[in-house]
Design a protein around this motif. Sequence first.
Motif, mmCIF file in Angstrom:
data_model
loop_
_atom_site.group_PDB
_atom_site.id
_atom_site.type_symbol
_atom_site.label_atom_id
_atom_site.label_comp_id
_atom_site.label_asym_id
_atom_site.label_seq_id
_atom_site.Cartn_x
_atom_site.Cartn_y
_atom_site.Cartn_z
ATOM 1 N N UNK A 41 0.637 -1.157 0.046
ATOM 2 C CA UNK A 41 -0.058 -0.124 0.054
ATOM 3 C C UNK A 41 0.827 1.319 0.092
ATOM 4 N N UNK A 42 2.143 1.087 -0.242
ATOM 5 C CA UNK A 42 3.046 2.400 -0.124
ATOM 6 C C UNK A 42 2.578 3.369 -1.224
ATOM 7 N N UNK A 43 2.172 2.695 -2.569
ATOM 8 C CA UNK A 43 1.682 3.699 -3.400
ATOM 9 C C UNK A 43 0.326 4.624 -2.995
ATOM 10 N N UNK A 44 -0.222 4.190 -2.322
ATOM 11 C CA UNK A 44 -1.422 4.845 -1.691
ATOM 12 C C UNK A 44 -1.015 5.959 -0.821
ATOM 13 N N UNK A 45 -0.125 5.675 -0.029
ATOM 14 C CA UNK A 45 0.485 6.610 1.076
ATOM 15 C C UNK A 45 1.075 7.816 0.330
ATOM 16 N N UNK A 46 1.827 7.300 -0.526
ATOM 17 C CA UNK A 46 2.713 8.530 -1.587
ATOM 18 C C UNK A 46 1.293 9.120 -2.305
ATOM 19 N N UNK A 87 6.838 1.658 -11.736
ATOM 20 C CA UNK A 87 6.733 2.233 -10.384
ATOM 21 C C UNK A 87 8.079 3.017 -10.105
ATOM 22 N N UNK A 88 8.880 2.893 -10.914
ATOM 23 C CA UNK A 88 10.394 3.813 -10.527
ATOM 24 C C UNK A 88 10.176 4.918 -11.360
ATOM 25 N N UNK A 89 9.399 5.259 -12.244
ATOM 26 C CA UNK A 89 9.308 6.557 -12.809
ATOM 27 C C UNK A 89 8.160 7.308 -12.824
ATOM 28 N N UNK A 90 7.246 6.762 -11.940
ATOM 29 C CA UNK A 90 5.860 7.315 -11.745
ATOM 30 C C UNK A 90 5.812 8.628 -11.277
ATOM 31 N N UNK A 92 3.337 11.159 -9.050
ATOM 32 C CA UNK A 92 2.026 11.121 -8.283
ATOM 33 C C UNK A 92 1.261 11.972 -8.838
ATOM 34 N N UNK A 93 1.370 13.053 -9.439
ATOM 35 C CA UNK A 93 0.504 14.073 -9.807
ATOM 36 C C UNK A 93 0.277 14.199 -11.350
ATOM 37 N N UNK A 94 0.565 12.951 -12.006
ATOM 38 C CA UNK A 94 0.196 13.162 -13.287
ATOM 39 C C UNK A 94 -1.072 12.095 -13.577
ATOM 40 N N UNK A 95 -1.530 11.967 -14.873
ATOM 41 C CA UNK A 95 -2.435 10.939 -15.116
ATOM 42 C C UNK A 95 -1.912 9.461 -15.021
ATOM 43 N N UNK A 96 -0.769 9.199 -15.190
ATOM 44 C CA UNK A 96 0.030 8.067 -14.984
ATOM 45 C C UNK A 96 -0.299 7.299 -13.842
ATOM 46 N N UNK A 97 -0.604 8.287 -12.741
ATOM 47 C CA UNK A 97 -0.927 7.396 -11.392
ATOM 48 C C UNK A 97 -1.813 6.658 -11.548
ATOM 49 N N UNK A 98 -2.924 6.985 -12.270
ATOM 50 C CA UNK A 98 -4.102 6.504 -12.267
ATOM 51 C C UNK A 98 -4.104 4.915 -12.896
ATOM 52 N N UNK A 99 -3.643 4.950 -14.165
ATOM 53 C CA UNK A 99 -3.253 3.656 -15.019
ATOM 54 C C UNK A 99 -2.318 2.594 -14.114
ATOM 55 N N UNK A 100 -1.348 3.027 -13.251
ATOM 56 C CA UNK A 100 -0.669 2.353 -12.226
ATOM 57 C C UNK A 100 -1.640 1.835 -11.317
ATOM 58 N N UNK A 101 -2.506 2.546 -10.672
ATOM 59 C CA UNK A 101 -3.437 1.921 -9.533
ATOM 60 C C UNK A 101 -4.540 1.081 -10.345
ATOM 61 N N UNK A 102 -4.779 1.320 -11.415
ATOM 62 C CA UNK A 102 -5.791 0.279 -12.123
ATOM 63 C C UNK A 102 -5.007 -1.133 -12.120
ATOM 64 N N UNK A 103 -3.747 -1.045 -12.861
ATOM 65 C CA UNK A 103 -3.034 -2.140 -13.019
ATOM 66 C C UNK A 103 -2.730 -2.987 -11.582
ATOM 67 N N UNK A 104 -2.594 -2.149 -10.561
ATOM 68 C CA UNK A 104 -2.212 -2.938 -9.305
ATOM 69 C C UNK A 104 -3.560 -3.267 -8.514
ATOM 70 N N UNK A 105 -4.626 -3.157 -9.093
ATOM 71 C CA UNK A 105 -5.801 -3.409 -8.098
ATOM 72 C C UNK A 105 -6.423 -2.393 -7.411
#
Length: 299
Positions: free
Chosen positions: A59-64, A96-99, A101-114
């Motif tokens: 859940x580190x990604x949600x914390x960030x 994950x390394x180059x994501x 947090x404040x761009x639209x890329x983050x929502x794709x990452x959250x989709x792919x990680x459930x």
Amino acid sequence: MTGYYGISNRFPEMKEWYDGYLFGQKEIYNPWSIINFVSDAKSDHNSLLQPYWSNTSSNDIIHKLVVNGNKETHTQIEALVNGESLTKPIYEDITYRNININTDYIWSFLLFTGYLKPIRLFKKNILTYAELIIPNVEVQTVYQTTIMQWFDEKIRTTGTDDLFKAIIDGNAEGFEEEVINWLDESISYHDNYESFYHGFLAGLLLGKRGYRVESNRENGKGRTDITICEFQRRTVAVVIEVKIAKDFGDLDAACDRAIKQIADKNYAENLKQQYYKKVLKYGVAFCSEKVCRVKLEVE
């Protein structure tokens, strides 16, 4: 499976908590959480459902997202945790390394990680777009718990001395302004519930030296939302009653209802009997536009 372990009656709850994923056309539950719940429920059929996923390190990604997100990102998180959807372009070439947090890329990452799921996909020019929601109750609790932890830490590091001073000094305008500032800083969920704002305000006021702050204190003919007592000199005591306004135009009337309740239920009487020299009675009203109104009466 639920029939084999004798917990068929728990299936609707399990679906609400752990379902919500699609692999192609196949509906999938969170396997980690299902295994853990069934393991608990085998020995206790009344075992409570738990956010087992939130006990992992994933859940580190949600914390960030919560800690490092800008105002726009926080607004979008707020929409999701309040049951709304976000429509975003989907990028498949993210890591994950180059994501950011404040761009639209983050929502794709959250989709792919459930942490999000699509309820609609469509093409716009060359990009694929998805309408995204939080998949189930378990993941909802991950967002909510992270938000609460972040906000508690923000209170500890920033401090609420100005808010507390305004309340004790009988400065209703200052009280109102400080609460609005904190509302603007927060990420709220279920903010149409009185209990949310009650807890929000109580959390801002706890832990002040020389004062006792109590929530849902038995008083008079009922229970006060928040009571603040200066327990050494007994110069001042405070009673705060919280109400929800239907809209911006109802804020003043909601404050009046709160102050009337304090009077009708004699919330201040017990404090006067304890020899407090002054009792401040605040009616505080909130509405979903993240606004607040405060009114004061003094005894």
